[in-house]
Motif scaffolding. Structure first.
Motif, short mmCIF file in Angstrom:
data_model
loop_
_atom_site.label_atom_id
_atom_site.label_comp_id
_atom_site.label_asym_id
_atom_site.label_seq_id
_atom_site.Cartn_x
_atom_site.Cartn_y
_atom_site.Cartn_z
N PRO A 127 53.30 39.69 51.65
CA PRO A 127 52.30 39.58 50.59
C PRO A 127 51.39 40.81 50.55
O PRO A 127 51.37 41.61 51.48
CB PRO A 127 51.51 38.34 50.99
CG PRO A 127 51.63 38.31 52.48
CD PRO A 127 53.00 38.84 52.80
N HIS A 128 50.65 40.92 49.49
CA HIS A 128 49.72 42.02 49.33
C HIS A 128 48.57 41.87 50.33
O HIS A 128 47.86 40.86 50.30
CB HIS A 128 49.19 41.99 47.90
CG HIS A 128 48.46 43.21 47.47
ND1 HIS A 128 47.29 43.15 46.76
CD2 HIS A 128 48.73 44.52 47.65
CE1 HIS A 128 46.88 44.39 46.51
NE2 HIS A 128 47.72 45.23 47.04
N ARG A 129 48.35 42.88 51.15
CA ARG A 129 47.43 42.77 52.28
C ARG A 129 46.02 43.27 51.97
O ARG A 129 45.18 43.34 52.85
CB ARG A 129 48.00 43.55 53.48
CG ARG A 129 49.26 42.90 54.04
CD ARG A 129 50.02 43.84 54.96
NE ARG A 129 49.24 44.30 56.08
CZ ARG A 129 49.12 43.66 57.23
NH1 ARG A 129 49.75 42.51 57.41
NH2 ARG A 129 48.40 44.15 58.21
N VAL A 164 43.22 44.33 48.32
CA VAL A 164 42.94 44.10 46.91
C VAL A 164 43.01 45.45 46.21
O VAL A 164 42.64 46.47 46.78
CB VAL A 164 41.57 43.42 46.72
CG1 VAL A 164 40.42 44.33 47.17
CG2 VAL A 164 41.38 42.99 45.28
N ASP A 165 43.54 45.44 44.99
CA ASP A 165 43.60 46.68 44.21
C ASP A 165 42.44 46.70 43.23
O ASP A 165 42.29 45.79 42.41
CB ASP A 165 44.93 46.78 43.46
CG ASP A 165 46.10 47.04 44.40
OD1 ASP A 165 45.86 47.34 45.59
OD2 ASP A 165 47.25 46.95 43.93
N LEU A 166 41.65 47.75 43.33
CA LEU A 166 40.50 47.93 42.46
C LEU A 166 40.72 49.15 41.59
O LEU A 166 41.03 50.23 42.09
CB LEU A 166 39.23 48.14 43.29
CG LEU A 166 38.82 47.01 44.25
CD1 LEU A 166 37.61 47.44 45.07
CD2 LEU A 166 38.52 45.73 43.48
N PRO A 198 46.64 54.97 38.78
CA PRO A 198 45.55 55.26 39.71
C PRO A 198 44.72 54.01 40.01
O PRO A 198 44.28 53.31 39.09
CB PRO A 198 44.72 56.32 38.98
CG PRO A 198 45.10 56.20 37.55
CD PRO A 198 46.51 55.68 37.51
N HIS A 199 44.55 53.74 41.28
CA HIS A 199 43.70 52.62 41.72
C HIS A 199 43.41 52.80 43.20
O HIS A 199 44.03 53.61 43.87
CB HIS A 199 44.39 51.28 41.47
CG HIS A 199 45.56 51.01 42.38
ND1 HIS A 199 46.81 51.51 42.13
CD2 HIS A 199 45.65 50.32 43.54
CE1 HIS A 199 47.63 51.12 43.10
NE2 HIS A 199 46.94 50.40 43.98
N LEU A 200 42.49 52.00 43.69
CA LEU A 200 42.19 51.98 45.12
C LEU A 200 42.77 50.70 45.72
O LEU A 200 42.48 49.60 45.26
CB LEU A 200 40.67 51.97 45.34
CG LEU A 200 40.24 51.86 46.81
CD1 LEU A 200 40.58 53.14 47.59
CD2 LEU A 200 38.77 51.53 46.93
N HIS A 201 43.60 50.87 46.74
CA HIS A 201 44.04 49.74 47.55
C HIS A 201 43.07 49.62 48.71
O HIS A 201 42.91 50.55 49.49
CB HIS A 201 45.48 49.96 48.04
CG HIS A 201 45.95 48.92 49.00
ND1 HIS A 201 46.58 47.77 48.61
CD2 HIS A 201 45.84 48.85 50.35
CE1 HIS A 201 46.86 47.03 49.68
NE2 HIS A 201 46.42 47.68 50.76
N PHE A 202 42.42 48.47 48.82
CA PHE A 202 41.29 48.28 49.73
C PHE A 202 41.62 47.13 50.69
O PHE A 202 41.91 46.02 50.23
CB PHE A 202 40.06 47.96 48.88
CG PHE A 202 38.78 47.74 49.62
CD1 PHE A 202 38.40 48.55 50.67
CD2 PHE A 202 37.92 46.71 49.24
CE1 PHE A 202 37.19 48.35 51.34
CE2 PHE A 202 36.72 46.50 49.89
CZ PHE A 202 36.36 47.32 50.95
N ARG A 245 50.27 47.05 39.37
CA ARG A 245 50.99 46.60 40.55
C ARG A 245 50.91 47.62 41.67
O ARG A 245 51.02 48.81 41.43
CB ARG A 245 52.46 46.36 40.21
CG ARG A 245 52.66 45.16 39.32
CD ARG A 245 52.33 43.88 40.08
NE ARG A 245 52.59 42.69 39.27
CZ ARG A 245 51.62 41.98 38.71
NH1 ARG A 245 50.38 42.37 38.78
NH2 ARG A 245 51.91 40.90 38.04
N VAL A 246 50.73 47.08 42.86
CA VAL A 246 50.65 47.83 44.10
C VAL A 246 49.53 48.83 44.05
O VAL A 246 48.76 48.99 44.85
CB VAL A 246 51.97 48.57 44.41
CG1 VAL A 246 51.93 49.03 45.85
CG2 VAL A 246 53.15 47.71 44.15
#
Ligand SMILES: [Zn+2]
Length: 181
Positions: free
Chosen positions: A36-38, A40-42, A139-143, A180-181
């Motif tokens: 699963p996604h570990r 949050v994408d902001l 473009p996004h931040l994976h946090f 996504r991602v």
């Protein structure tokens, strides 16, 4: 040596849309029931490569590097003088104790400014939003938030962390699910 007496937590991107939530599993093809996604994408609104990524906390940069999946990443170790709760991947709600160390992972950055070992302050621009790494669609931040340790640490929902520690965040954050991602 910087030692600011400030324990506020800052949302790392401005006017964030949540484009993918923690523990989301309905994803092709690189996330599965087993993975699963570990975090949050902001995504900043309106949002573009180069928008600022701010350190959410006062802390120490413990890792800067390039990760095949996460792209240009930055990991900050910190703690807060008050407890908060956050949910793990198994649904269990954990209380992170006052002064208990945690690690924040900021991934897919276009560029990263601090070096490992440096101190950063809450609100300081530490990176620029990007789309580096594998399978990134925009473009996004994976946090990510981890406790106990960084490698193999327990991952917790970063939205719980932001909701608990940033006044007004929970009331204003918007979920769009459009990336996504
Ligand atoms: Zn992500």
């Amino acid at each position: 040596m910087r030692a600011p007496a400030y324990h506020g937590v800052v949302v790392p991107v401005s006017r964030p849309r949540v484009t993918l939530r923690f523990n989301e599993r309905d994803l092709p093809p690189y996330y599965t029931q087993e993975k699963p996604h570990r975090g949050v994408d902001l995504s900043p609104f309106p949002g573009a490569t180069g928008d600022p990524v701010r350190s959410p906390v006062n802390g120490t940069v413990v890792l800067v590097g390039f990760h095949l999946a996460a792209g240009n990443e930055l990991v900050i170790r910190s703690s807060l003088p008050y407890p908060y709760t956050a949910t793990a991947l198994d649904g269990v709600v954990y209380e992170v104790a006052a002064h208990q160390p945690f690690w924040l992972r900021l991934a897919h950055n276009h560029e990263v400014y601090p070096k490992a070992g440096e101190q950063v302050a809450a609100g300081e621009v530490v990176a620029r939003i990007g789309a580096t790494g594998r399978n990134v669609t925009g473009p996004h931040l994976h946090f990510e938030l981890r406790i106990n340790q960084y490698e193999n640490g327990l991952v917790l929902d970063p939205l719980d962390f932001l909701s608990a520690c940033v006044v007004g965040f929970k009331q204003t954050v918007v979920y769009t699910g459009d990336s996504r991602v």
